[in-house]
Scaffold this motif. Sequence first.
Motif, PDB file in Angstrom:
ATOM      1  N   SER A 155       0.870  -1.119   0.045  1.00  0.00           N
ATOM      2  CA  SER A 155      -0.117  -0.104   0.212  1.00  0.00           C
ATOM      3  C   SER A 155       0.864   1.119   0.170  1.00  0.00           C
ATOM      4  CB  SER A 155      -1.264   0.064   1.407  1.00  0.00           C
ATOM      5  OG  SER A 155      -1.811  -1.108   1.159  1.00  0.00           O
ATOM      6  N   ILE A 156       0.307   2.446  -0.272  1.00  0.00           N
ATOM      7  CA  ILE A 156       0.971   3.688  -0.301  1.00  0.00           C
ATOM      8  C   ILE A 156       0.029   4.404   0.769  1.00  0.00           C
ATOM      9  CG2 ILE A 156       1.640   5.753  -1.450  1.00  0.00           C
ATOM     10  CD1 ILE A 156       2.274   3.852  -3.855  1.00  0.00           C
ATOM     11  N   VAL A 157       0.702   5.031   1.772  1.00  0.00           N
ATOM     12  CA  VAL A 157       0.094   5.973   2.848  1.00  0.00           C
ATOM     13  C   VAL A 157       0.429   7.308   2.265  1.00  0.00           C
ATOM     14  CG1 VAL A 157      -0.147   6.575   5.106  1.00  0.00           C
ATOM     15  CG2 VAL A 157       0.339   4.139   4.609  1.00  0.00           C
ATOM     16  N   TYR A 209      -0.302  10.235   2.805  1.00  0.00           N
ATOM     17  CA  TYR A 209      -0.974  11.455   3.576  1.00  0.00           C
ATOM     18  C   TYR A 209      -0.953  12.640   3.093  1.00  0.00           C
ATOM     19  CZ  TYR A 209      -3.144  11.852   8.259  1.00  0.00           C
ATOM     20  OH  TYR A 209      -3.876  12.181   9.354  1.00  0.00           O
ATOM     21  N   THR A 210      -0.056  13.310   2.545  1.00  0.00           N
ATOM     22  CA  THR A 210       0.335  14.423   2.181  1.00  0.00           C
ATOM     23  C   THR A 210      -0.265  14.511   0.654  1.00  0.00           C
ATOM     24  OG1 THR A 210       2.575  14.066   1.907  1.00  0.00           O
ATOM     25  CG2 THR A 210       2.068  15.085   3.760  1.00  0.00           C
ATOM     26  N   GLU A 231       1.914  16.154  -1.506  1.00  0.00           N
ATOM     27  CA  GLU A 231       2.888  15.901  -2.167  1.00  0.00           C
ATOM     28  C   GLU A 231       3.020  14.368  -2.750  1.00  0.00           C
ATOM     29  OE1 GLU A 231       5.272  17.914   0.953  1.00  0.00           O
ATOM     30  OE2 GLU A 231       7.029  17.274  -0.261  1.00  0.00           O
ATOM     31  N   VAL A 232       2.673  13.500  -1.722  1.00  0.00           N
ATOM     32  CA  VAL A 232       3.062  12.162  -1.879  1.00  0.00           C
ATOM     33  C   VAL A 232       1.710  11.672  -2.642  1.00  0.00           C
ATOM     34  CG1 VAL A 232       2.817   9.867  -1.163  1.00  0.00           C
ATOM     35  CG2 VAL A 232       4.126  11.554   0.257  1.00  0.00           C
ATOM     36  N   LEU A 237       3.985  10.140  -5.885  1.00  0.00           N
ATOM     37  CA  LEU A 237       4.067   8.522  -6.043  1.00  0.00           C
ATOM     38  C   LEU A 237       2.667   7.894  -6.761  1.00  0.00           C
ATOM     39  CD1 LEU A 237       5.234   7.409  -2.421  1.00  0.00           C
ATOM     40  CD2 LEU A 237       6.378   7.500  -4.725  1.00  0.00           C
ATOM     41  N   ARG A 285       0.623   0.752 -10.130  1.00  0.00           N
ATOM     42  CA  ARG A 285       2.191   0.816  -9.622  1.00  0.00           C
ATOM     43  C   ARG A 285       2.351  -0.257  -8.871  1.00  0.00           C
ATOM     44  NH1 ARG A 285       3.796   6.809  -9.996  1.00  0.00           N
ATOM     45  NH2 ARG A 285       2.533   7.099 -11.865  1.00  0.00           N
ATOM     46  N   LEU A 286       1.344  -0.835  -8.159  1.00  0.00           N
ATOM     47  CA  LEU A 286       1.734  -2.017  -7.352  1.00  0.00           C
ATOM     48  C   LEU A 286       1.485  -3.420  -7.885  1.00  0.00           C
ATOM     49  CD1 LEU A 286       1.764   0.267  -5.236  1.00  0.00           C
ATOM     50  CD2 LEU A 286       1.670  -1.509  -3.334  1.00  0.00           C
TER      51      LEU A 286
END
Lengths: 414, 414
Positions: A302-304, A306-307, A309-310, A314, A343-344
């Motif tokens: 997973s990708i957290v 949270y911001t 930017e991410v 990502l 992406r995953l």
Amino acid sequence: MKAEIIAVGTELLLGQIANTNAQFLSQKLAEVGIGVYYHTVVGDNADRLYKLIQEAFTRSDLIIFSGGLGPTKDDLTKETVARAVARPLVHDEQALNRIVSYFEKRGIKMTDNNRKQALVIEGSHVLPNDHGMAPGMVIEHKGKYVMMLPGPPRELYPMFTTYGLPHLLSLIRDQYVVHSKVLRFFGIGESALEEELIDLIDGQSNPTIAPLAKEGEVTIRLTAKAKSVAEAEEMIRSVEHEINRRVGEFIYGYNDDSLESVLVRQLTERGETVAFAESITGGLVSHLVTSIPGSSAALKGSIVCYTNEVKESLLAVPQDVLASAGAVSEETARILAEQVRVRLGSTYGISITGEAGPIASEDKPVGLVYIGATDGMHTEIKTFRLSGQRPAIQLRSAKYAIFTMLERIKKGGF
Amino acid sequence: MKAEIIAVGTELLLGQIANTNAQFLSQKLAEVGIGVYYHTVVGDNADRLYKLIQEAFTRSDLIIFSGGLGPTKDDLTKETVARAVARPLVHDEQALNRIVSYFEKRGIKMTDNNRKQALVIEGSHVLPNDHGMAPGMVIEHKGKYVMMLPGPPRELYPMFTTYGLPHLLSLIRDQYVVHSKVLRFFGIGESALEEELIDLIDGQSNPTIAPLAKEGEVTIRLTAKAKSVAEAEEMIRSVEHEINRRVGEFIYGYNDDSLESVLVRQLTERGETVAFAESITGGLVSHLVTSIPGSSAALKGSIVCYTNEVKESLLAVPQDVLASAGAVSEETARILAEQVRVRLGSTYGISITGEAGPIASEDKPVGLVYIGATDGMHTEIKTFRLSGQRPAIQLRSAKYAIFTMLERIKKGGF
């Protein structure tokens, strides 16, 4: 039959632990229709315990003790009950053998006080301890029943379920078996569920239909009394069939299932995988799923995010989407779900974005949550307006995310 | 002073909730040196409750009731205590005003049974309810004290802390104040900590020094009795100074702090950020951090790299490292920490990789955990061998990850 539960242990009176044993035993007894009238906690003190036992014998037919069966001099339950029923303590061979072999296996010297743990009240029915040393006991005394169980929940729970309760039921009504099945619901509130089933709930006494709400989920326990387990199961099956007909879309599992365990099982069976893009839930969905052994077959990762930017760097959410629609939006949810899947390299992608509060970071109400779900061909976005404090909003968002995935699998795709 | 706690409510006897109120009250009373001798739970039944009150008056100096103060006919505590002490119920003006204004504000019609909630026992000291409608009460009766508190924990906890306990202390020893401070430790076991401080613990009676272990953390509560808060604080300060001198490196916070709240606070203060690469913890570290409001200033985001594929594709761990050293290795931990920092653009990068069990996926023992931490210049790898079941290993790994970051900040860098 009137029952009461007595927990023995000074650690309870100091507030170091909560009396969860009493809660567990009460639930189990309620399921088989035995009413509990008192819970009492008393310290490791022989006089107060003795007085309490005498009082309990005047008002209850079944007294269940938890704690005080261990090897130290603080452990007084057995000795004090023995005094109250005027019977001696004797060594139980089987329990002693178990204790001796426990120490032999580990190459540790057995001390004398461990031998004390194999003492049982004369004439008692011994309950084996599969998870510790002190055995449990059931005795009959002047038409009343006394059960003694060890204090640690990891010993008490299985001992009561596997040995204590079945023995108790054989004593008090050997003509019946009591059998139950739990149906697990998500996505429907307790009152809405009750409304759909009110005629069944009011009309039935065997099986009984008992709804219970907890952390956004609702369970219904069906409990049947019958001559045999097969007969009880058949009785449950017919009620379950009717419940399934009315509100089956909200049933996600049975008995000890959880949303995450069902997800891992179903994906693993199908050879499919999922990946999550977690904004509002900040890792909670992944944590729930990875708490299940074997989840690496079902969860790629997973990708957290949270911001913002991410989300941008990502997961390729364009800056203008974040600026115009915002991070908490259908558009962002869609891109996050689709991108995390690509992406995953997973079969499905799920995204969760929303406002957990206490202060909204964008111009959106606290509790607004979008969940995106995709299989690469179709993407679905769901909107929720959740209430409660930050932890409740995060937990319910996480559960909705898993439930959304389960729904898709159940419906055979997107 | 002998105290007992009586919880009134059939939902407790059905096992729908645990008696956490008794645990909370016991803890608070233990902190000020009041001994609790019994917890009892009784249902919403006037006769059984009345009998229990009479029994309690024979054995205790302080009786605290929780529950049964609400508006419905099931709520019997006030009426039954009033009968036991032979005093009438009277309307409390202030409580009634609060209730009326509650309904006015929300534009809801107030029903008659809500007026009942403003009834208090004549001559009682009323405890305001800042989080609900039913007020609490304290009465003196024949040299004994009776306190009545509402059942919902969100009402009981603050009422007891803010009003109930201070009033009680003013009644029973108005010459003293009792003040306490909790020191929070991580990375040291309870017994090791006790060994370091045994002379202080044995030698001190004011302040008292009470260690408690929970979920891998240890706390020490320092409680001083003095003529004033300032004097108590001064007494605590000097013991704290000595504890800090001996084991200060393991102190991470005070009172209501948690590892994650301290991390968010310290990073925010420094204008720095962190990102996590979570393998064994599967999102738990990020979940803990994002449970803190305002954490978006400190956490950029995370990658849950649960499979080797994701470690390779998103975090550039070379295939030959995964094949030779393995996913659970120093090398992988190093690359994960360094890569997650670069890819998420954070000040620090932290990685957590290990074997959670129950079955090891590589040829490594369950409980082996590597934590990598980097600031882009230096990278540090720590090795842990944790014991316990899967959830305990995951939780302790998550806490070690946060603690590792805190340690680095404390020491001024890498």
